[in-house]
Design a protein around this motif. Structure first.
Motif, short mmCIF file in Angstrom:
data_model
loop_
_atom_site.label_atom_id
_atom_site.label_comp_id
_atom_site.label_asym_id
_atom_site.label_seq_id
_atom_site.Cartn_x
_atom_site.Cartn_y
_atom_site.Cartn_z
N GLN A 1 0.82 -1.21 0.00
CA GLN A 1 0.00 0.00 0.00
C GLN A 1 0.86 1.27 0.00
OE1 GLN A 1 -3.30 0.84 -0.13
NE2 GLN A 1 -3.62 -1.27 -0.80
N MET A 2 1.96 1.21 0.68
CA MET A 2 2.86 2.36 0.70
C MET A 2 3.44 2.61 -0.69
SD MET A 2 4.73 1.59 4.35
CE MET A 2 5.74 3.04 4.41
N LYS A 3 3.83 1.56 -1.37
CA LYS A 3 4.33 1.71 -2.74
C LYS A 3 3.25 2.23 -3.68
CE LYS A 3 7.97 -1.83 -2.64
NZ LYS A 3 8.45 -3.10 -3.22
N THR A 4 2.03 1.80 -3.44
CA THR A 4 0.93 2.26 -4.29
C THR A 4 0.75 3.77 -4.18
OG1 THR A 4 -0.23 0.13 -4.09
CG2 THR A 4 -1.54 2.06 -4.72
N HIS A 5 0.74 4.26 -2.98
CA HIS A 5 0.57 5.71 -2.78
C HIS A 5 1.76 6.49 -3.33
CE1 HIS A 5 -2.64 4.41 -0.03
NE2 HIS A 5 -3.12 5.64 -0.16
N LEU A 6 2.94 5.93 -3.23
CA LEU A 6 4.11 6.61 -3.79
C LEU A 6 4.03 6.69 -5.31
CD1 LEU A 6 7.15 5.34 -1.68
CD2 LEU A 6 6.03 7.56 -1.60
N ARG A 7 3.54 5.64 -5.95
CA ARG A 7 3.39 5.65 -7.40
C ARG A 7 2.34 6.66 -7.84
NH1 ARG A 7 2.95 -0.04 -10.32
NH2 ARG A 7 2.98 1.46 -12.04
N VAL A 8 1.26 6.74 -7.08
CA VAL A 8 0.23 7.74 -7.40
C VAL A 8 0.81 9.15 -7.28
CG1 VAL A 8 -1.96 8.73 -6.63
CG2 VAL A 8 -1.69 6.25 -6.75
N TYR A 9 1.58 9.36 -6.23
CA TYR A 9 2.20 10.68 -6.04
C TYR A 9 3.17 10.99 -7.17
CZ TYR A 9 5.31 14.24 -4.11
OH TYR A 9 6.06 15.36 -3.94
N GLN A 10 3.93 10.00 -7.59
CA GLN A 10 4.88 10.20 -8.69
C GLN A 10 4.15 10.57 -9.97
OE1 GLN A 10 7.96 10.26 -8.10
NE2 GLN A 10 9.25 9.50 -9.77
N SER A 11 3.00 9.95 -10.23
CA SER A 11 2.21 10.28 -11.43
C SER A 11 1.67 11.70 -11.35
CB SER A 11 1.06 9.29 -11.58
OG SER A 11 1.53 7.96 -11.71
N LEU A 12 1.21 12.10 -10.17
CA LEU A 12 0.68 13.46 -10.00
C LEU A 12 1.80 14.50 -10.14
CD1 LEU A 12 -1.74 12.85 -6.99
CD2 LEU A 12 -2.39 13.38 -9.34
N LEU A 13 2.97 14.20 -9.63
CA LEU A 13 4.09 15.13 -9.75
C LEU A 13 4.47 15.32 -11.22
CD1 LEU A 13 6.36 16.82 -8.49
CD2 LEU A 13 7.70 14.72 -8.27
N LYS A 14 4.47 14.24 -11.98
CA LYS A 14 4.79 14.33 -13.41
C LYS A 14 3.73 15.11 -14.17
CE LYS A 14 6.03 11.43 -17.37
NZ LYS A 14 6.22 10.03 -17.85
N GLU A 15 2.48 14.98 -13.72
CA GLU A 15 1.38 15.67 -14.41
C GLU A 15 1.30 17.15 -14.05
OE1 GLU A 15 -3.48 15.86 -13.96
OE2 GLU A 15 -2.45 13.95 -13.56
N LEU B 1 8.64 12.22 1.38
CA LEU B 1 7.17 12.18 1.46
C LEU B 1 6.68 11.43 2.70
CD1 LEU B 1 4.59 13.02 -0.01
CD2 LEU B 1 4.63 10.81 -1.19
N TYR B 2 7.36 10.35 3.11
CA TYR B 2 6.89 9.58 4.25
C TYR B 2 6.78 10.44 5.51
CZ TYR B 2 7.27 5.12 1.79
OH TYR B 2 7.08 4.08 0.91
N GLU B 3 7.79 11.23 5.77
CA GLU B 3 7.76 12.07 6.97
C GLU B 3 6.63 13.09 6.90
OE1 GLU B 3 10.54 15.57 8.74
OE2 GLU B 3 11.54 13.64 8.45
N TRP B 4 6.39 13.67 5.72
CA TRP B 4 5.30 14.64 5.58
C TRP B 4 3.95 13.98 5.89
CZ3 TRP B 4 6.50 17.54 0.31
CH2 TRP B 4 7.67 18.29 0.48
N LEU B 5 3.74 12.78 5.36
CA LEU B 5 2.44 12.13 5.52
C LEU B 5 2.25 11.56 6.92
CD1 LEU B 5 2.17 10.23 2.10
CD2 LEU B 5 1.28 12.48 2.70
N LEU B 6 3.27 10.89 7.47
CA LEU B 6 3.12 10.24 8.76
C LEU B 6 2.87 11.23 9.89
CD1 LEU B 6 5.84 7.43 8.54
CD2 LEU B 6 3.35 7.17 8.39
#
Length: 532
Positions: A387-401, A421-426
């Motif tokens: 799940q953590m990798k999933t959210h990171l991939r979504v964030y990477q897609s949004l950053l590129k967009e 990003l982990y520290e920001w979110l946690l």
């Protein structure tokens, strides 16, 4: 204000390719003065203003000088104008007749005046000025809109103001401006720190009243999801009412009761003594009960002892002798016993501390338990790697967009989202940003959900994008891990607002990415089985 230089008039008509009427300047101004006298007599003017004032006499004397000057120049101007007018008889016939009549009148007035140009004595008794006409009766008086002469010279009639009229108009305008300025600057300059602070306090007081009215109704989840609550959260919840507002927005889906809190607190204190307290030396810091349960994470209690001193070190509230040190410890101990499958994870102390700054110990435990039950935090704090990798991939897609140039630069200098990003979110930005800004981010996160955390991350990157594009790996990472303390709150939220991303689209992206990762995992599993 009625005198216009011949140079200006000549230039105007040359640019417009029109006949030059600059020679009629003195006649025009003389007619203006006579028109002014006519207007003064046609309107209801008191008897004591019937005679010309000193200002009127001065204007008329200037006009007389201009008339005499034109007469001394000879008849060349008259000849030139007549020649020009005769060349365009069909186009300007009416204008020529009117101009000639005015000139005849001006010449008659000039011959009646003694003296030479610019040598007329100021107080000469021989100077004959136009005498004001006798005041007409009310029945005979003609209004400016019906008088044919005034209609023909509507612009002149509008400009033919008496000195007293001008004085009254200017006085009224100045008084109005003074009143506005006095009201505008009542609390000092509008950009002064005092005025800005007063304005913020007034706005916060207004929002506080709205929240009080809303919370008195004990609203449910449906009421706290309205656009009105969205507007109030975006502007920031007033600090005095923030705890009650957060509790209402988070809700209590887990049905946490005071009795449940006491039960977990009692067990937590016992485990604390076994792992950290005086009894820790006897059993090596490990409880026999916990040691036998391989799925329990209650042994993470020892991490709390090391984490609390690092929680908001700039605030003495959470120091050993601070008033919130014990409540923070009790909330974390209770949660470890309430969810032994999760235990304590670094970052939880910041969440509990932010809650304790705004509410009681019981309410803080209730809100923390319900908050960590959300999908993203349940996955992150349970260390669900997929799940953590999933959210990171979504964030990477949004950053590129959203920020393609910055995304390309980060790839060039090899900065990965997991580095910051982990520290920001946690910690929900509690550790990275000033507390005031972190509180406002919490206000909006609790309303919008996890999508706002990603919008905030992209908004921060957008704010510092110009600097990032010219920085190296070390410099970029330094700002990402420790953003400047003087970060502009208004600028940050303006950039967050420019990141358009709805909760529905974010959830679809997460679901799509989860499905893709499952397919990839299944494909890898098949390849491994084929190799075997």
């Amino acid at each position: 204000g009625h005198l216009v230089s011949e140079t200006h008039i000549s230039t105007f008509f040359e640019e417009k390719s029109m006949p030059n009427y600059s020679n009629m300047t003195a006649t025009y101004v003389s007619d203006e003065v006579r028109q002014t006298g006519k207007k003064m007599n046609d309107t209801n003017i008191p008897s004591n203003e019937a005679t010309p004032t000193k200002n009127t006499v001065a204007v008329q004397k200037i006009v007389v000088d201009e008339d005499i000057k034109h007469e001394s120049d000879g008849t060349s101007n008259d000849t030139t104008e007549e020649a020009t007018s005769s060349g365009k008889e069909n186009e300007h016939e009416e204008t020529n007749v009117e101009s000639k009549a005015k000139k005849d009148t001006a010449v008659t007035d000039e011959k009646a005046l003694p003296g030479t140009p610019h040598q007329q004595p100021t107080d000469s008794p021989d100077l004959k000025l136009p005498q004001p006409m006798k005041e007409k009766s009310a029945s005979a008086r003609v209004s400016p809109t019906t008088d044919p002469d005034l209609k023909k010279n509507s612009l002149r009639s509008k400009r033919a103001w008496s000195v007293s009229d001008l004085t009254q108009a200017i006085s009224k305008s100045v008084s109005t401006m003074a009143d506005r300025a006095k009201k505008y600057f009542a609390n000092g300059a509008p950009d002064s720190p005092e005025a800005i602070e007063d304005l913020k306090e007034a706005e916060e007081g207004k929002r506080k009243k709205e929240w009080i009215v809303l919370l008195k109704k004990k609203p449910g989840h449906s009421v706290m999801s309205t656009s009105k609550v969205n507007r109030l959260c975006w502007k920031g919840i007033p600090g005095s009412i923030r705890g009650a507002a957060w509790k209402a927005i988070i809700g209590n889906d887990l049905k946490i009761t005071p009795e449940l809190f006491k039960i977990n607190l009692k067990r937590g204190k016992r485990l604390w003594e076994e792992q950290v307290g005086a009894n820790a030396k006897l059993n090596g810091g490990i409880s026999k009960e916990i040691d036998e349960d391989e799925f329990s994470r209650e042994d993470s209690m020892r991490i709390i002892q090391a984490d609390i001193p690092r929680t908001f070190p700039q605030l003495k509230f959470f120091h050993q002798e601070g008033p919130l040190h014990t409540p923070l410890l009790e909330v974390l101990q209770s949660y470890v016993c309430y969810r032994p499958d999760v235990g304590y994870v670094q970052g939880m102390s910041y969440l509990a501390a932010i809650l304790l700054l705004n509410m009681s110990t019981l309410d803080a435990f209730q809100c923390l338990a319900n908050l960590l039950n959300q999908d993203i935090y349940f996955a992150f704090f349970r260390m669900d790697v997929e799940q953590m990798k999933t959210h990171l991939r979504v964030y990477q897609s949004l950053l590129k967009e959203k920020l393609p140039n910055l995304h390309k630069h980060f790839e060039t200098v090899e900065i990965k989202p997991g580095m910051y990003l982990y520290e920001w979110l946690l910690t929900i930005y509690s550790r990275s940003l000033p507390i005031d800004i972190a509180h406002r981010i919490w206000d909006n996160f609790l309303y919008h959900g996890q999508v706002f955390l990603f919008r905030t991350a992209l908004g921060m990157l957008r704010l510092y994008e110009p600097q990032f594009l010219n920085m190296s790996f070390e410099d970029c990472l330094s700002i990402l891990n420790r953003p400047p303390e003087d970060i502009n709150e208004a600028a940050l939220f303006e950039n967050i607002n420019r990141i358009q991303l709805t909760s529905k689209r974010f959830d679809r992206m997460v679901a799509k990415c989860t499905e893709e990762m499952k397919l990839m995992a299944e494909h890898q599993r098949r390849r491994l089985s084929d190799c075997i």
